[in-house]
Scaffold this motif. Structure first.
Motif, PDB file in Angstrom:
ATOM      1  N   TYR A   4       2.237   2.775  11.546  1.00  0.00           N
ATOM      2  CA  TYR A   4       1.657   2.315  10.285  1.00  0.00           C
ATOM      3  C   TYR A   4       1.213   0.871  10.471  1.00  0.00           C
ATOM      4  O   TYR A   4       1.639   0.202  11.404  1.00  0.00           O
ATOM      5  CB  TYR A   4       2.695   2.351   9.145  1.00  0.00           C
ATOM      6  CG  TYR A   4       3.418   3.654   8.988  1.00  0.00           C
ATOM      7  CD1 TYR A   4       2.759   4.787   8.518  1.00  0.00           C
ATOM      8  CD2 TYR A   4       4.769   3.772   9.309  1.00  0.00           C
ATOM      9  CE1 TYR A   4       3.428   5.993   8.371  1.00  0.00           C
ATOM     10  CE2 TYR A   4       5.442   4.972   9.163  1.00  0.00           C
ATOM     11  CZ  TYR A   4       4.763   6.077   8.696  1.00  0.00           C
ATOM     12  OH  TYR A   4       5.420   7.267   8.545  1.00  0.00           O
ATOM     13  N   PRO A   5       0.410   0.359   9.538  1.00  0.00           N
ATOM     14  CA  PRO A   5       0.098  -1.068   9.622  1.00  0.00           C
ATOM     15  C   PRO A   5       1.361  -1.892   9.334  1.00  0.00           C
ATOM     16  O   PRO A   5       2.149  -1.537   8.464  1.00  0.00           O
ATOM     17  CB  PRO A   5      -0.960  -1.279   8.540  1.00  0.00           C
ATOM     18  CG  PRO A   5      -0.877  -0.097   7.643  1.00  0.00           C
ATOM     19  CD  PRO A   5      -0.278   1.024   8.428  1.00  0.00           C
ATOM     20  N   VAL A   6       1.548  -2.949  10.086  1.00  0.00           N
ATOM     21  CA  VAL A   6       2.692  -3.832   9.858  1.00  0.00           C
ATOM     22  C   VAL A   6       2.387  -4.686   8.631  1.00  0.00           C
ATOM     23  O   VAL A   6       1.346  -5.338   8.579  1.00  0.00           O
ATOM     24  CB  VAL A   6       2.958  -4.734  11.084  1.00  0.00           C
ATOM     25  CG1 VAL A   6       4.084  -5.728  10.790  1.00  0.00           C
ATOM     26  CG2 VAL A   6       3.298  -3.890  12.310  1.00  0.00           C
ATOM     27  N   PRO A   7       3.274  -4.675   7.645  1.00  0.00           N
ATOM     28  CA  PRO A   7       3.005  -5.483   6.450  1.00  0.00           C
ATOM     29  C   PRO A   7       3.112  -6.966   6.772  1.00  0.00           C
ATOM     30  O   PRO A   7       3.932  -7.378   7.582  1.00  0.00           O
ATOM     31  CB  PRO A   7       4.095  -5.049   5.473  1.00  0.00           C
ATOM     32  CG  PRO A   7       5.207  -4.575   6.335  1.00  0.00           C
ATOM     33  CD  PRO A   7       4.555  -3.978   7.550  1.00  0.00           C
ATOM     34  N   GLU A   8       2.289  -7.741   6.123  1.00  0.00           N
ATOM     35  CA  GLU A   8       2.389  -9.187   6.255  1.00  0.00           C
ATOM     36  C   GLU A   8       3.411  -9.747   5.275  1.00  0.00           C
ATOM     37  O   GLU A   8       3.954 -10.820   5.480  1.00  0.00           O
ATOM     38  CB  GLU A   8       1.018  -9.822   5.991  1.00  0.00           C
ATOM     39  CG  GLU A   8       0.016  -9.458   7.075  1.00  0.00           C
ATOM     40  CD  GLU A   8      -1.406  -9.462   6.557  1.00  0.00           C
ATOM     41  OE1 GLU A   8      -2.136 -10.398   6.905  1.00  0.00           O
ATOM     42  OE2 GLU A   8      -1.759  -8.532   5.805  1.00  0.00           O
ATOM     43  N   LEU A   9       3.652  -8.971   4.213  1.00  0.00           N
ATOM     44  CA  LEU A   9       4.520  -9.422   3.142  1.00  0.00           C
ATOM     45  C   LEU A   9       5.331  -8.254   2.599  1.00  0.00           C
ATOM     46  O   LEU A   9       4.793  -7.154   2.423  1.00  0.00           O
ATOM     47  CB  LEU A   9       3.661 -10.036   2.023  1.00  0.00           C
ATOM     48  CG  LEU A   9       4.329 -10.503   0.749  1.00  0.00           C
ATOM     49  CD1 LEU A   9       5.343 -11.609   1.009  1.00  0.00           C
ATOM     50  CD2 LEU A   9       3.275 -10.971  -0.254  1.00  0.00           C
ATOM     51  N   VAL A  10       6.618  -8.514   2.350  1.00  0.00           N
ATOM     52  CA  VAL A  10       7.517  -7.532   1.729  1.00  0.00           C
ATOM     53  C   VAL A  10       8.021  -8.132   0.425  1.00  0.00           C
ATOM     54  O   VAL A  10       8.533  -9.252   0.415  1.00  0.00           O
ATOM     55  CB  VAL A  10       8.714  -7.202   2.644  1.00  0.00           C
ATOM     56  CG1 VAL A  10       9.691  -6.264   1.936  1.00  0.00           C
ATOM     57  CG2 VAL A  10       8.255  -6.602   3.966  1.00  0.00           C
ATOM     58  N   CYS A  55      -1.586  -5.379   4.589  1.00  0.00           N
ATOM     59  CA  CYS A  55      -0.550  -4.457   4.122  1.00  0.00           C
ATOM     60  C   CYS A  55       0.583  -5.218   3.441  1.00  0.00           C
ATOM     61  O   CYS A  55       1.011  -6.267   3.916  1.00  0.00           O
ATOM     62  CB  CYS A  55      -0.002  -3.661   5.310  1.00  0.00           C
ATOM     63  SG  CYS A  55       1.221  -2.409   4.852  1.00  0.00           S
ATOM     64  N   VAL A  56       1.061  -4.652   2.333  1.00  0.00           N
ATOM     65  CA  VAL A  56       2.211  -5.170   1.604  1.00  0.00           C
ATOM     66  C   VAL A  56       3.194  -4.014   1.421  1.00  0.00           C
ATOM     67  O   VAL A  56       2.791  -2.886   1.121  1.00  0.00           O
ATOM     68  CB  VAL A  56       1.801  -5.741   0.223  1.00  0.00           C
ATOM     69  CG1 VAL A  56       3.022  -6.094  -0.613  1.00  0.00           C
ATOM     70  CG2 VAL A  56       0.900  -6.949   0.388  1.00  0.00           C
ATOM     71  N   LEU A  57       4.480  -4.307   1.596  1.00  0.00           N
ATOM     72  CA  LEU A  57       5.536  -3.326   1.393  1.00  0.00           C
ATOM     73  C   LEU A  57       6.333  -3.712   0.155  1.00  0.00           C
ATOM     74  O   LEU A  57       6.829  -4.831   0.055  1.00  0.00           O
ATOM     75  CB  LEU A  57       6.454  -3.283   2.624  1.00  0.00           C
ATOM     76  CG  LEU A  57       7.702  -2.404   2.550  1.00  0.00           C
ATOM     77  CD1 LEU A  57       7.350  -0.939   2.307  1.00  0.00           C
ATOM     78  CD2 LEU A  57       8.531  -2.563   3.827  1.00  0.00           C
ATOM     79  N   LEU A  58       6.424  -2.776  -0.804  1.00  0.00           N
ATOM     80  CA  LEU A  58       7.243  -2.946  -2.007  1.00  0.00           C
ATOM     81  C   LEU A  58       8.541  -2.175  -1.816  1.00  0.00           C
ATOM     82  O   LEU A  58       8.501  -0.973  -1.531  1.00  0.00           O
ATOM     83  CB  LEU A  58       6.518  -2.401  -3.241  1.00  0.00           C
ATOM     84  CG  LEU A  58       5.194  -3.044  -3.624  1.00  0.00           C
ATOM     85  CD1 LEU A  58       4.546  -2.273  -4.765  1.00  0.00           C
ATOM     86  CD2 LEU A  58       5.408  -4.494  -4.011  1.00  0.00           C
ATOM     87  N   VAL A  59       9.678  -2.837  -1.988  1.00  0.00           N
ATOM     88  CA  VAL A  59      10.971  -2.178  -1.819  1.00  0.00           C
ATOM     89  C   VAL A  59      11.763  -2.353  -3.110  1.00  0.00           C
ATOM     90  O   VAL A  59      12.173  -3.462  -3.449  1.00  0.00           O
ATOM     91  CB  VAL A  59      11.756  -2.770  -0.631  1.00  0.00           C
ATOM     92  CG1 VAL A  59      13.031  -1.961  -0.385  1.00  0.00           C
ATOM     93  CG2 VAL A  59      10.895  -2.837   0.626  1.00  0.00           C
ATOM     94  N   ASP A  60      11.967  -1.245  -3.821  1.00  0.00           N
ATOM     95  CA  ASP A  60      12.673  -1.292  -5.102  1.00  0.00           C
ATOM     96  C   ASP A  60      13.116   0.115  -5.462  1.00  0.00           C
ATOM     97  O   ASP A  60      12.381   1.078  -5.217  1.00  0.00           O
ATOM     98  CB  ASP A  60      11.743  -1.848  -6.187  1.00  0.00           C
ATOM     99  CG  ASP A  60      12.495  -2.425  -7.366  1.00  0.00           C
ATOM    100  OD1 ASP A  60      13.357  -1.707  -7.931  1.00  0.00           O
ATOM    101  OD2 ASP A  60      12.222  -3.575  -7.722  1.00  0.00           O
ATOM    102  N   ASP A  61      14.289   0.242  -6.063  1.00  0.00           N
ATOM    103  CA  ASP A  61      14.780   1.557  -6.457  1.00  0.00           C
ATOM    104  C   ASP A  61      14.312   1.957  -7.854  1.00  0.00           C
ATOM    105  O   ASP A  61      14.538   3.085  -8.284  1.00  0.00           O
ATOM    106  CB  ASP A  61      16.314   1.615  -6.385  1.00  0.00           C
ATOM    107  CG  ASP A  61      16.988   0.625  -7.320  1.00  0.00           C
ATOM    108  OD1 ASP A  61      16.530  -0.536  -7.386  1.00  0.00           O
ATOM    109  OD2 ASP A  61      17.977   0.998  -7.973  1.00  0.00           O
ATOM    110  N   VAL A 113       9.127 -12.288   3.556  1.00  0.00           N
ATOM    111  CA  VAL A 113       9.741 -11.562   2.444  1.00  0.00           C
ATOM    112  C   VAL A 113       9.774 -12.447   1.202  1.00  0.00           C
ATOM    113  O   VAL A 113      10.088 -13.630   1.286  1.00  0.00           O
ATOM    114  CB  VAL A 113      11.187 -11.149   2.809  1.00  0.00           C
ATOM    115  CG1 VAL A 113      11.875 -10.455   1.640  1.00  0.00           C
ATOM    116  CG2 VAL A 113      11.197 -10.267   4.059  1.00  0.00           C
ATOM    117  N   ALA A 114       9.454 -11.840   0.061  1.00  0.00           N
ATOM    118  CA  ALA A 114       9.674 -12.468  -1.245  1.00  0.00           C
ATOM    119  C   ALA A 114      10.695 -11.601  -1.964  1.00  0.00           C
ATOM    120  O   ALA A 114      10.483 -10.404  -2.145  1.00  0.00           O
ATOM    121  CB  ALA A 114       8.375 -12.553  -2.039  1.00  0.00           C
TER     122      ALA A 114
END
Length: 140
Positions: A60-66, A12-18, A97-98
């Motif tokens: 939810y699945p825990v992301p390995e990378l954000v 899982c990857v989480l993308l955070v952006d407006d 986090v990246a």
């Protein structure tokens, strides 16, 4: 090998952006490289924090990378990192986090890379080369 040379697939990857355009482009890079089973998006740090809390609670699945934008409304990337770190939602042995930013200011890069959970500070938009560099640097 995954995609065109990737040997690492994350659950899982989480993308955070407006920015909807940036989210679209970043998702496209991840999907084309085939490096994540699940890609979740959040449009600000507050929503990302809520989702990450729920993921750690098993919803939810825990992301390995954000991949985290710095400048966002409601809760910016710095605020997200502060809260997520204090709640042990990101950090060594959990989620890394990246940071993604349009800012090339050396102080932003220095600040980002001084935070233990941050593995890189990248210029937007996310590229295949930058993605590969981040994936290559992740702990096994």
């Amino acid at each position: 090998m995954i995609g065109d040379g990737l040997s690492r697939r994350l659950s899982c990857v989480l993308l955070v952006d407006d920015s909807p355009a940036d989210l679209f482009l970043h998702r496209l890079v991840l999907e084309e490289e085939g490096c994540a089973e699940v890609i979740h998006e959040a449009t600000n740090g507050a929503r990302a924090l809520e989702w990450l809390r729920a993921a750690h609670a098993g919803e939810y699945p825990v992301p390995e990378l954000v991949f985290l934008d710095i400048n966002m409304p409601v809760l910016d990337g710095w605020g997200f990192l502060e809260k997520a770190t204090s709640e042990n939602l990101v950090g060594e042995g959990t989620v890394v986090v990246a940071m993604l930013s349009t800012s090339s200011a050396p102080r932003d890069r220095a600040r980002a890379t001084s935070i233990p959970s941050v593995v890189d500070h990248l210029a937007k938009p996310l590229t295949v080369e930058a993605l590969r560099r981040v994936l290559d640097g992740l702990p096994s």
